[in-house]
Design a protein around this motif. Structure first.
Motif, PDB file in Angstrom:
ATOM      1  N   ARG A 104       0.875  -1.184   0.000  1.00  0.00           N
ATOM      2  CA  ARG A 104       0.000   0.000   0.000  1.00  0.00           C
ATOM      3  C   ARG A 104       0.903   1.222   0.000  1.00  0.00           C
ATOM      4  NH1 ARG A 104      -2.734  -3.953   2.771  1.00  0.00           N
ATOM      5  NH2 ARG A 104      -4.932  -4.207   2.179  1.00  0.00           N
ATOM      6  N   GLY A 109      -2.211   5.146  -0.072  1.00  0.00           N
ATOM      7  CA  GLY A 109      -3.041   4.001   0.235  1.00  0.00           C
ATOM      8  C   GLY A 109      -3.353   3.101  -0.935  1.00  0.00           C
ATOM      9  N   SER A 110      -2.916   3.480  -2.137  1.00  0.00           N
ATOM     10  CA  SER A 110      -3.173   2.643  -3.314  1.00  0.00           C
ATOM     11  C   SER A 110      -2.467   1.300  -3.175  1.00  0.00           C
ATOM     12  CB  SER A 110      -2.674   3.330  -4.582  1.00  0.00           C
ATOM     13  OG  SER A 110      -3.336   4.549  -4.807  1.00  0.00           O
ATOM     14  N   CYS A 111      -3.168   0.226  -3.513  1.00  0.00           N
ATOM     15  CA  CYS A 111      -2.559  -1.104  -3.520  1.00  0.00           C
ATOM     16  C   CYS A 111      -1.843  -1.285  -4.854  1.00  0.00           C
ATOM     17  CB  CYS A 111      -3.619  -2.183  -3.336  1.00  0.00           C
ATOM     18  SG  CYS A 111      -4.437  -2.138  -1.732  1.00  0.00           S
TER      19      CYS A 111
END
Length: 219
Positions: free
Chosen positions: A191, A201-203
């Protein structure tokens, strides 16, 4: 923790104008370079420990060619050669105190492509999120994160077996809804902190191997 205590792992990819590496080769080489250092830190054990204990496994990928690459080779580090790619990993350094010959290298300009479809993946496989667009440099750092989380999630016997194979990894882009399914399966997921290119927070990547299902890795 103040900024002066933060450390970063430098990775340098060799990109010569006449013969740039394949994108997938560069991503895999970056992940393998990180694993090489984790599995055998050698004389840099103290630097690696100081970096890991912060819990912030930040990596920065810079590019070099010609004389720049030769200067990078002269600095403490380890070079991974993987098919068309050469990536050098250096011991972690303070965020605001890079060696001059590394600090002067460019972060931008790491756009790479694959001229042919990568072959079949072998596990462990680091799967990229198909919904995100990342430069090769950014993706290399994220693949390195995924490899590190997979290493942390493996026990001693699993690490030993993995090291016996290189330790090697494959990097591929997940298709369809496969990425979300792998995230839900309890595999190690990267993340992103959101410093560059994509939202916090992007996976970005998920690491898959038979022994990693249901594991909770540090992030």
């Amino acid at each position: 923790m103040n900024e002066s205590e933060l450390r970063v792992l430098p990775l340098v990819v060799r990109i010569e104008r006449a013969a740039p590496p394949e994108r997938t080769d560069a991503l895999e080489a970056a992940a393998m370079a990180v694993l090489s250092l984790l599995g055998d830190p050698g004389e840099w054990a103290a630097e690696l420990h100081a970096w890991e204990v912060t819990g912030r496994i930040r990596k920065v990928v810079r590019r070099a060619r010609g004389a720049e690459w030769r200067r990078a080779l002269a600095l403490p580090g380890r070079t991974i050669e993987h098919r068309t790619a050469e990536v050098r990993v250096h011991p972690p350094v303070p965020l605001d105190d890079w060696p001059r010959d590394l600090a002067r290298l460019q972060v931008s300009g790491t756009e790479l492509t694959d001229t042919a479809e990568p072959g079949p993946a072998t596990q462990p496989t680091l799967w990229a999120n198909p919904a995100l667009t990342m430069s090769a440099g950014k993706a290399m750092a994220q693949a390195g994160h995924a490899a590190q989380l997979a290493w942390w999630a493996s026990d001693a016997a699993e690490r030993a077996a993995w090291r016996a194979g290189g330790p090697a990894v494959s990097v591929r882009t997940a298709g369809g809804n496969a990425f979300e399914a792998k995230v839900e399966a309890g595999l190690p997921v990267v993340r992103d902190a959101g410093f560059t290119e994509i939202a916090p927070g992007s996976c970005t990547f998920v690491a898959e191997a038979p022994w990693l299902y249901g594991r909770v890795a540090r992030s």
